[in-house]
Design a protein around this motif. Structure first.
Motif, PDB file in Angstrom:
ATOM      1  N   ALA A 125       7.288   5.173  -2.155  1.00  0.00           N
ATOM      2  CA  ALA A 125       6.404   5.532  -3.200  1.00  0.00           C
ATOM      3  C   ALA A 125       4.956   5.563  -2.613  1.00  0.00           C
ATOM      4  O   ALA A 125       4.400   6.631  -2.701  1.00  0.00           O
ATOM      5  CB  ALA A 125       6.036   4.400  -4.144  1.00  0.00           C
ATOM      6  N   GLY A 126       4.505   4.640  -1.396  1.00  0.00           N
ATOM      7  CA  GLY A 126       3.322   4.944  -0.927  1.00  0.00           C
ATOM      8  C   GLY A 126       3.422   6.006   0.171  1.00  0.00           C
ATOM      9  O   GLY A 126       2.300   6.812   0.137  1.00  0.00           O
ATOM     10  N   LYS A 127       4.436   6.431   0.655  1.00  0.00           N
ATOM     11  CA  LYS A 127       4.701   7.535   1.493  1.00  0.00           C
ATOM     12  C   LYS A 127       4.669   8.885   0.988  1.00  0.00           C
ATOM     13  O   LYS A 127       3.777   9.680   1.235  1.00  0.00           O
ATOM     14  CB  LYS A 127       6.213   7.255   2.375  1.00  0.00           C
ATOM     15  N   TYR A 128       5.281   8.904  -0.235  1.00  0.00           N
ATOM     16  CA  TYR A 128       5.218  10.171  -0.915  1.00  0.00           C
ATOM     17  C   TYR A 128       4.112  10.535  -1.876  1.00  0.00           C
ATOM     18  O   TYR A 128       3.783  11.473  -2.365  1.00  0.00           O
ATOM     19  CB  TYR A 128       6.464  10.303  -1.830  1.00  0.00           C
ATOM     20  N   ALA A 129       3.240   9.154  -2.128  1.00  0.00           N
ATOM     21  CA  ALA A 129       2.047   9.261  -3.040  1.00  0.00           C
ATOM     22  C   ALA A 129       0.948  10.310  -2.297  1.00  0.00           C
ATOM     23  O   ALA A 129       0.304  11.184  -3.347  1.00  0.00           O
ATOM     24  CB  ALA A 129       1.523   7.965  -3.258  1.00  0.00           C
ATOM     25  N   SER A 130       0.844  10.057  -0.940  1.00  0.00           N
ATOM     26  CA  SER A 130      -0.131  11.051  -0.254  1.00  0.00           C
ATOM     27  C   SER A 130       0.339  12.457  -0.249  1.00  0.00           C
ATOM     28  O   SER A 130      -0.362  13.395  -0.149  1.00  0.00           O
ATOM     29  CB  SER A 130      -0.390  10.653   1.015  1.00  0.00           C
ATOM     30  N   VAL A 131       1.880  12.679  -0.453  1.00  0.00           N
ATOM     31  CA  VAL A 131       2.244  14.072  -0.393  1.00  0.00           C
ATOM     32  C   VAL A 131       1.976  14.926  -1.571  1.00  0.00           C
ATOM     33  O   VAL A 131       1.568  15.799  -1.675  1.00  0.00           O
ATOM     34  CB  VAL A 131       3.724  13.981   0.034  1.00  0.00           C
ATOM     35  N   VAL A 132       2.532  14.113  -2.678  1.00  0.00           N
ATOM     36  CA  VAL A 132       1.855  14.595  -4.281  1.00  0.00           C
ATOM     37  C   VAL A 132       0.373  14.797  -4.383  1.00  0.00           C
ATOM     38  O   VAL A 132       0.000  15.708  -5.155  1.00  0.00           O
ATOM     39  CB  VAL A 132       2.454  13.910  -5.233  1.00  0.00           C
ATOM     40  N   ALA A 133      -0.426  14.011  -3.815  1.00  0.00           N
ATOM     41  CA  ALA A 133      -1.849  13.962  -4.027  1.00  0.00           C
ATOM     42  C   ALA A 133      -2.687  14.879  -3.318  1.00  0.00           C
ATOM     43  O   ALA A 133      -3.718  15.519  -3.642  1.00  0.00           O
ATOM     44  CB  ALA A 133      -2.285  12.652  -3.640  1.00  0.00           C
ATOM     45  N   ALA A 134      -1.842  15.698  -2.023  1.00  0.00           N
ATOM     46  CA  ALA A 134      -2.325  16.789  -1.598  1.00  0.00           C
ATOM     47  C   ALA A 134      -1.959  18.172  -2.323  1.00  0.00           C
ATOM     48  O   ALA A 134      -2.493  19.181  -1.798  1.00  0.00           O
ATOM     49  CB  ALA A 134      -1.528  16.897  -0.214  1.00  0.00           C
ATOM     50  N   VAL A 135      -1.306  18.012  -3.432  1.00  0.00           N
ATOM     51  CA  VAL A 135      -1.094  19.146  -4.203  1.00  0.00           C
ATOM     52  C   VAL A 135      -2.271  19.365  -5.273  1.00  0.00           C
ATOM     53  O   VAL A 135      -2.451  18.663  -6.079  1.00  0.00           O
ATOM     54  CB  VAL A 135       0.241  19.047  -5.206  1.00  0.00           C
ATOM     55  N   PRO A 136      -2.764  20.577  -5.157  1.00  0.00           N
ATOM     56  CA  PRO A 136      -4.090  20.768  -6.055  1.00  0.00           C
ATOM     57  C   PRO A 136      -3.646  20.447  -7.497  1.00  0.00           C
ATOM     58  O   PRO A 136      -4.589  20.030  -8.333  1.00  0.00           O
ATOM     59  CB  PRO A 136      -4.496  22.366  -5.793  1.00  0.00           C
ATOM     60  N   GLY A 137      -2.767  21.174  -7.814  1.00  0.00           N
ATOM     61  CA  GLY A 137      -2.211  20.884  -9.406  1.00  0.00           C
ATOM     62  C   GLY A 137      -2.150  19.517  -9.607  1.00  0.00           C
ATOM     63  O   GLY A 137      -2.287  19.411 -10.904  1.00  0.00           O
ATOM     64  N   VAL A 138      -1.546  18.773  -8.959  1.00  0.00           N
ATOM     65  CA  VAL A 138      -1.357  17.131  -9.092  1.00  0.00           C
ATOM     66  C   VAL A 138      -2.807  16.852  -9.594  1.00  0.00           C
ATOM     67  O   VAL A 138      -2.890  16.126 -10.432  1.00  0.00           O
ATOM     68  CB  VAL A 138      -0.619  16.548  -8.269  1.00  0.00           C
ATOM     69  N   ARG A 139      -3.490  16.745  -8.504  1.00  0.00           N
ATOM     70  CA  ARG A 139      -4.989  16.255  -8.730  1.00  0.00           C
ATOM     71  C   ARG A 139      -5.782  16.890  -9.809  1.00  0.00           C
ATOM     72  O   ARG A 139      -6.467  16.174 -10.707  1.00  0.00           O
ATOM     73  CB  ARG A 139      -5.886  16.824  -7.408  1.00  0.00           C
ATOM     74  N   SER A 140      -5.387  18.240 -10.307  1.00  0.00           N
ATOM     75  CA  SER A 140      -6.232  18.798 -11.365  1.00  0.00           C
ATOM     76  C   SER A 140      -5.684  18.068 -12.714  1.00  0.00           C
ATOM     77  O   SER A 140      -6.354  17.722 -13.467  1.00  0.00           O
ATOM     78  CB  SER A 140      -5.839  20.237 -11.506  1.00  0.00           C
ATOM     79  N   ALA A 141      -4.293  18.009 -12.914  1.00  0.00           N
ATOM     80  CA  ALA A 141      -3.742  17.107 -13.929  1.00  0.00           C
ATOM     81  C   ALA A 141      -4.361  15.825 -14.120  1.00  0.00           C
ATOM     82  O   ALA A 141      -4.361  15.229 -15.238  1.00  0.00           O
ATOM     83  CB  ALA A 141      -2.237  17.221 -13.668  1.00  0.00           C
ATOM     84  N   LEU A 142      -4.384  15.015 -13.043  1.00  0.00           N
ATOM     85  CA  LEU A 142      -4.867  13.730 -13.154  1.00  0.00           C
ATOM     86  C   LEU A 142      -6.665  13.385 -13.148  1.00  0.00           C
ATOM     87  O   LEU A 142      -6.983  12.410 -13.385  1.00  0.00           O
ATOM     88  CB  LEU A 142      -4.262  12.968 -11.896  1.00  0.00           C
ATOM     89  N   THR A 143      -7.217  14.372 -12.909  1.00  0.00           N
ATOM     90  CA  THR A 143      -8.625  14.178 -12.747  1.00  0.00           C
ATOM     91  C   THR A 143      -9.093  14.059 -14.063  1.00  0.00           C
ATOM     92  O   THR A 143      -9.943  12.989 -14.166  1.00  0.00           O
ATOM     93  CB  THR A 143      -9.210  15.594 -12.362  1.00  0.00           C
ATOM     94  N   ASP A 144      -8.689  14.724 -15.402  1.00  0.00           N
ATOM     95  CA  ASP A 144      -9.341  14.403 -16.509  1.00  0.00           C
ATOM     96  C   ASP A 144      -9.067  12.939 -17.100  1.00  0.00           C
ATOM     97  O   ASP A 144      -9.720  12.112 -17.634  1.00  0.00           O
ATOM     98  CB  ASP A 144      -9.057  15.429 -17.678  1.00  0.00           C
ATOM     99  N   LEU A 145      -7.826  12.384 -16.652  1.00  0.00           N
ATOM    100  CA  LEU A 145      -7.325  11.275 -16.997  1.00  0.00           C
ATOM    101  C   LEU A 145      -8.073  10.156 -16.458  1.00  0.00           C
ATOM    102  O   LEU A 145      -8.311   9.127 -17.166  1.00  0.00           O
ATOM    103  CB  LEU A 145      -5.819  11.227 -16.541  1.00  0.00           C
ATOM    104  N   GLN A 146      -8.325  10.332 -15.323  1.00  0.00           N
ATOM    105  CA  GLN A 146      -9.117   9.259 -14.445  1.00  0.00           C
ATOM    106  C   GLN A 146     -10.638   9.092 -14.756  1.00  0.00           C
ATOM    107  O   GLN A 146     -11.189   8.108 -15.222  1.00  0.00           O
ATOM    108  CB  GLN A 146      -9.296   9.458 -12.777  1.00  0.00           C
ATOM    109  N   ARG A 147     -11.188  10.374 -15.316  1.00  0.00           N
ATOM    110  CA  ARG A 147     -12.723  10.264 -15.829  1.00  0.00           C
ATOM    111  C   ARG A 147     -12.545   9.951 -17.225  1.00  0.00           C
ATOM    112  O   ARG A 147     -13.641   9.297 -17.450  1.00  0.00           O
ATOM    113  CB  ARG A 147     -13.120  11.758 -15.605  1.00  0.00           C
ATOM    114  N   GLY A 148     -11.513  10.348 -17.840  1.00  0.00           N
ATOM    115  CA  GLY A 148     -11.552   9.728 -19.424  1.00  0.00           C
ATOM    116  C   GLY A 148     -11.693   8.167 -19.440  1.00  0.00           C
ATOM    117  O   GLY A 148     -12.183   7.425 -20.234  1.00  0.00           O
TER     118      GLY A 148
END
Length: 229
Positions: free
Chosen positions: A88-111
């Motif tokens: 999970a740790g290995k692939y976390a940074s893989v998905v984190a490099a996808v702009p669409g993933v970061r965009s989807a989770l940005t508002d969640l974190q800020r909220g």
């Protein structure tokens, strides 16, 4: 987007196994703040893709999983043991490099930062603590308290190797070290919100520091800035 809020925010960034999570939890418990380990969001996305039979490197699959998580976040689901595995740790940074993933989770974190949920006992949170890779620079750039936690990569690999062995994973230290170096490079080199040290962050090197010393150092700064007792 600003993240100023009636309740204070503590933002913590840092490398894997540097001790930032331990610091964040200790501060949250002491201050009565709600805590979010944002790294678990990316681990959750990776695990969800894998469980669906997909490839975390598939941007479409990763974005779909992130969007589902954004709509249906259950904080209890972030305690799934599968999220703490080396895979999970290995692939976390893989998905984190996808702009669409970061965009989807940005508002969640800020909220979460602006409107922190109640604590486990139902008590209203007095503030929010988030740790991750881009909290001080991108998610909560206006947070009044910022820390960047780091340690020598060999020390961090030893910590993570011990943790994984304790969880029953059979993995060699050399593999953990190599995976950590790759992850560091990916986190620091990605185009979207790379991991970097915010100019106004307090840097803490935990290579030769014990947990109590790290917490005491951080708490002293928190009290100075926020006036917390």
């Amino acid at each position: 987007m600003t993240t100023r809020a009636p309740t204070p925010i503590i933002a913590i960034d840092g490398t894997a196994a540097s001790g930032k999570g331990t610091l964040a939890r200790r501060l949250a418990d002491a201050l009565g703040f709600a805590y979010l380990d944002t790294g678990t969001l990316y681990r959750k996305v990776a695990v969800d893709v894998l469980r669906a039979g997909g490839d975390p490197a598939d941007a479409g699959a990763a974005i779909e999983a992130a969007q589902n998580l954004q709509k249906n976040l259950d904080l209890q689901s972030l305690k799934d043991p599968a999220i703490r595995t080396a895979e999970a740790g290995k692939y976390a940074s893989v998905v984190a490099a996808v702009p669409g993933v970061r965009s989807a989770l940005t508002d969640l974190q800020r909220g979460f930062a602006i409107h922190p949920p109640a604590l486990a006992d139902g008590t209203p949170a007095k503030g929010a603590i988030l740790d991750g890779r881009d909290i001080t620079t991108f998610i909560c750039p206006d947070a009044p308290v910022k820390f960047y936690v780091d340690a020598a990569v060999e020390t961090r690999a030893q910590r993570r190797h011990k943790e994984l062995l304790g969880n029953g994973e059979a993995i060699e230290f050399e593999q953990v070290l190599e995976d950590m170096k790759i992850r560091d490079a990916r986190d620091m080199g990605r185009k979207d919100a790379p991991m970097t040290i915010a100019p106004d962050a307090i840097v803490i090197d935990t290579t030769a520091m014990g947990v109590e010393a790290v917490v005491a150092l951080a708490m002293a700064h928190v009290r100075t800035v926020l006036g917390q007792k």
